[in-house]
Design a protein around this motif. Sequence first.
Motif, PDB file in Angstrom:
ATOM      1  N   GLN A   1      93.769  61.596  21.661  1.00 43.13           N
ATOM      2  CA  GLN A   1      92.753  60.497  21.788  1.00 43.13           C
ATOM      3  C   GLN A   1      91.910  61.164  23.059  1.00 43.13           C
ATOM      4  OE1 GLN A   1      96.324  58.277  23.760  1.00 43.13           O
ATOM      5  NE2 GLN A   1      96.131  59.516  25.657  1.00 43.13           N
ATOM      6  N   LEU A   2      91.227  60.039  23.492  1.00 40.35           N
ATOM      7  CA  LEU A   2      90.198  60.167  24.640  1.00 40.35           C
ATOM      8  C   LEU A   2      91.141  60.579  25.814  1.00 40.35           C
ATOM      9  CD1 LEU A   2      87.173  60.686  25.503  1.00 40.35           C
ATOM     10  CD2 LEU A   2      87.286  58.256  25.965  1.00 40.35           C
TER      11      LEU A   2
ATOM     12  N   TRP B   1      92.562  59.877  29.414  1.00 42.74           N
ATOM     13  CA  TRP B   1      92.655  58.383  30.214  1.00 42.74           C
ATOM     14  C   TRP B   1      91.558  57.965  31.351  1.00 42.74           C
ATOM     15  CZ3 TRP B   1      93.609  58.445  35.722  1.00 42.74           C
ATOM     16  CH2 TRP B   1      93.858  59.561  36.142  1.00 42.74           C
ATOM     17  N   ARG B   2      90.706  58.911  31.689  1.00 38.83           N
ATOM     18  CA  ARG B   2      89.788  58.388  32.503  1.00 38.83           C
ATOM     19  C   ARG B   2      88.441  58.191  32.185  1.00 38.83           C
ATOM     20  NH1 ARG B   2      89.535  62.090  37.921  1.00 38.83           N
ATOM     21  NH2 ARG B   2      88.848  60.039  38.815  1.00 38.83           N
ATOM     22  N   GLY B   3      88.216  58.601  30.804  1.00 37.49           N
ATOM     23  CA  GLY B   3      86.794  58.046  30.125  1.00 37.49           C
ATOM     24  C   GLY B   3      86.025  59.216  29.478  1.00 37.49           C
ATOM     25  N   PHE B   4      85.176  58.822  28.819  1.00 39.17           N
ATOM     26  CA  PHE B   4      84.281  59.807  28.209  1.00 39.17           C
ATOM     27  C   PHE B   4      83.441  60.607  29.207  1.00 39.17           C
ATOM     28  CE2 PHE B   4      80.280  61.018  25.862  1.00 39.17           C
ATOM     29  CZ  PHE B   4      80.985  61.848  24.875  1.00 39.17           C
ATOM     30  N   SER B   5      83.046  60.191  30.292  1.00 36.38           N
ATOM     31  CA  SER B   5      82.079  60.980  31.247  1.00 36.38           C
ATOM     32  C   SER B   5      82.930  62.157  31.925  1.00 36.38           C
ATOM     33  CB  SER B   5      81.456  59.893  32.399  1.00 36.38           C
ATOM     34  OG  SER B   5      82.770  59.362  32.975  1.00 36.38           O
TER      35      SER B   5
ATOM     36  N   LEU C   1      83.798  68.342  18.964  1.00 38.41           N
ATOM     37  CA  LEU C   1      82.779  68.234  19.607  1.00 38.41           C
ATOM     38  C   LEU C   1      82.226  69.578  20.121  1.00 38.41           C
ATOM     39  CD1 LEU C   1      83.349  65.033  21.933  1.00 38.41           C
ATOM     40  CD2 LEU C   1      81.654  65.412  19.924  1.00 38.41           C
ATOM     41  N   GLU C   2      81.218  69.735  20.830  1.00 36.76           N
ATOM     42  CA  GLU C   2      80.502  71.142  20.968  1.00 36.76           C
ATOM     43  C   GLU C   2      81.334  71.981  21.895  1.00 36.76           C
ATOM     44  OE1 GLU C   2      76.040  72.991  22.255  1.00 36.76           O
ATOM     45  OE2 GLU C   2      76.445  70.756  22.024  1.00 36.76           O
ATOM     46  N   THR C   3      81.759  71.439  23.192  1.00 40.43           N
ATOM     47  CA  THR C   3      82.288  72.542  24.009  1.00 40.43           C
ATOM     48  C   THR C   3      83.760  72.407  24.097  1.00 40.43           C
ATOM     49  OG1 THR C   3      80.043  72.329  25.433  1.00 40.43           O
ATOM     50  CG2 THR C   3      82.223  73.300  26.432  1.00 40.43           C
ATOM     51  N   ILE C   4      84.526  73.542  24.295  1.00 41.47           N
ATOM     52  CA  ILE C   4      85.957  73.515  24.387  1.00 41.47           C
ATOM     53  C   ILE C   4      86.211  74.152  25.870  1.00 41.47           C
ATOM     54  CG2 ILE C   4      88.003  74.721  24.136  1.00 41.47           C
ATOM     55  CD1 ILE C   4      87.361  75.068  21.165  1.00 41.47           C
ATOM     56  N   GLN C   5      86.866  72.983  26.873  1.00 43.76           N
ATOM     57  CA  GLN C   5      86.623  73.330  28.045  1.00 43.76           C
ATOM     58  C   GLN C   5      87.845  74.227  28.570  1.00 43.76           C
ATOM     59  OE1 GLN C   5      85.628  70.315  27.006  1.00 43.76           O
ATOM     60  NE2 GLN C   5      83.607  70.688  27.933  1.00 43.76           N
TER      61      GLN C   5
ATOM     62  N   GLY D   1      86.352  65.965  26.622  1.00 46.82           N
ATOM     63  CA  GLY D   1      86.986  65.055  27.111  1.00 46.82           C
ATOM     64  C   GLY D   1      87.894  64.385  26.211  1.00 46.82           C
ATOM     65  N   TYR D   2      88.110  64.947  24.921  1.00 45.58           N
ATOM     66  CA  TYR D   2      89.191  64.673  24.082  1.00 45.58           C
ATOM     67  C   TYR D   2      90.179  65.548  23.934  1.00 45.58           C
ATOM     68  CZ  TYR D   2      85.943  60.949  21.845  1.00 45.58           C
ATOM     69  OH  TYR D   2      85.344  59.763  21.761  1.00 45.58           O
ATOM     70  N   LEU D   3      91.446  64.859  23.831  1.00 44.20           N
ATOM     71  CA  LEU D   3      92.846  65.734  23.707  1.00 44.20           C
ATOM     72  C   LEU D   3      93.080  66.010  22.185  1.00 44.20           C
ATOM     73  CD1 LEU D   3      95.060  63.766  26.133  1.00 44.20           C
ATOM     74  CD2 LEU D   3      93.195  65.302  26.708  1.00 44.20           C
ATOM     75  N   VAL D   4      93.015  67.272  21.997  1.00 41.77           N
ATOM     76  CA  VAL D   4      93.210  67.827  20.863  1.00 41.77           C
ATOM     77  C   VAL D   4      94.335  69.016  20.485  1.00 41.77           C
ATOM     78  CG1 VAL D   4      91.821  68.990  18.679  1.00 41.77           C
ATOM     79  CG2 VAL D   4      90.520  67.686  20.501  1.00 41.77           C
ATOM     80  N   LYS D   5      94.835  68.853  19.015  1.00 45.94           N
ATOM     81  CA  LYS D   5      95.949  69.742  19.012  1.00 45.94           C
ATOM     82  C   LYS D   5      95.995  70.634  17.778  1.00 45.94           C
ATOM     83  CE  LYS D   5      99.541  67.216  18.573  1.00 45.94           C
ATOM     84  NZ  LYS D   5     100.932  66.902  18.409  1.00 45.94           N
ATOM     85  N   TYR D   6      96.378  72.066  17.664  1.00 48.16           N
ATOM     86  CA  TYR D   6      95.946  72.857  16.701  1.00 48.16           C
ATOM     87  C   TYR D   6      97.486  73.522  16.564  1.00 48.16           C
ATOM     88  CZ  TYR D   6      91.127  72.643  17.345  1.00 48.16           C
ATOM     89  OH  TYR D   6      89.706  72.434  17.214  1.00 48.16           O
ATOM     90  N   ASN D   7      97.942  73.852  15.245  1.00 49.77           N
ATOM     91  CA  ASN D   7      98.930  74.334  14.925  1.00 49.77           C
ATOM     92  C   ASN D   7      98.693  75.821  14.608  1.00 49.77           C
ATOM     93  OD1 ASN D   7     100.898  72.285  15.145  1.00 49.77           O
ATOM     94  ND2 ASN D   7     100.205  71.442  13.108  1.00 49.77           N
TER      95      ASN D   7
END
Length: 469
Positions: free
Chosen positions: A220-221, A223-227, A434-438, A455-461
């Motif tokens: 998901q995105l 909780w504070r938003g896209f910015s 998206l472009e940048t991994i923080q 800004g997005y929460l992503v998972k990888y196995n």
Amino acid sequence: MKCANLAVLLVFLQSVIALNATSTTLQNVPFANVTGSLNDNGVCQCSVYLPDTVFPVQKVEILEITAQVLSEKFERELTKVSQYTKAIEMYEQKIRNLTLKVEHMESTSVSYTELDFQLLKLEINEMERLVTQLKSTLVGSNVIVEQLYMEIKNLTLMVNDLESLDKNNILAIHREIVALQNRLKECEKHRNQTTTPSYFPPGSCGHGGIVNISQPYVVQLNWRGFSFKYGSWGRDYSLRTPQKDLYWVAPLNPDGRLLEYYRLHNSYDDLLLLKNARELRIQYGEGSGTAVYNNFMYYNVYNSRDMGKLDLNTNTLTVRKTLLNAAYGNRFSYAGVGWQDMDFAVDESGLWVIYSTDDNTGNIMISKLNETTLDVLHTWNTRQYKPSISNAFIVCGVLYATRPVNTRKEEIFYTYDTNTEQEGKISIIMDKMLETIQSINYNPSDQILYVYNDGYLVKYNLIFQPVLH
């Protein structure tokens, strides 16, 4: 001109013969003996005695025949010269056209087939044969023909050299294409065979390292938003309560530097539904290098080279320790991600920190930490420049570094094994949303990478390979 002179000579000789046959006038010639007398009628009579050498009429006839034969030969040779002149002009034009073709093949990167070269060679060989024939029919040296012959020889050498060049040699390229096609068929064959990845229990290091990675799963995105594009998130790796889930999300303020608020979720379902969350505030963290281990949050204290240890039960800073000589203030952060001078990591053996110093000229340094006191237990220096990588994480004591390939792909390309102190190069492609991994956080209990991607929460196995013997 010679034939014309002979014709005039023949006409002159024939006139002389006719004149001598009909004339009654005695010519006073030095080689004639003349005796004259009058007959009864008063007519003058004389006898002429010619010398032994008579006029060569037969030789003149032979000369006339020879002149005729020469005249016919001359006409034939003149016709041949006219034909060869036209042939030379035609083949000179062909040579110019072939030269243009060869120059075009040299100046472009277009690949030509073997047939193209064979056609060129056939045309050149045909011209060479005709010019050689022309040389044999001409007596003596002819500058134009010799020059034409040399041009054809040079053109032959040029085509042979061009055919041997790798950049335009379609035969070599074709062999490479065939080899690649065969490798592709092998890959397709192996891909169609269903293989089950080797299983390694959570917390185990009995494998040969990462061999592949799954497609990204977007949770998901934040909780504070896209910015709020900068931050980190993950799952607590707790040796004390391994059965308990604790998910945390820590977005930075929109400036991409200040860590002020974070949230805790006691289950994955609570995270997905954004319910039963504990929202807490700290003063203050800096950058996206946060990690959580055994119910404590570790982060870089704002505007310092200090490490902070925050008790998540009480939200209090329990330990603050200076990381000696560590660069800070955005001195050696990751490429494309600011203010991440310190990057905390957790693996099967405990807590680590990834950073750089001025003494090490910005190259990555890895320190194993005592999670209780934050004392440095051991440090490893690498030769990989930290600002040239986009992020890093540690699995079983091996540091893995990433770099961007394009806006949709990232590559795990570099490793440093603290167990053997050996560097390595690998290539594992990660698709990204998206472009940048923080930030990237590894959790040993589920062997998953928790990635904060714009800004997005992503998972990888992660997929591990068996130990190679």
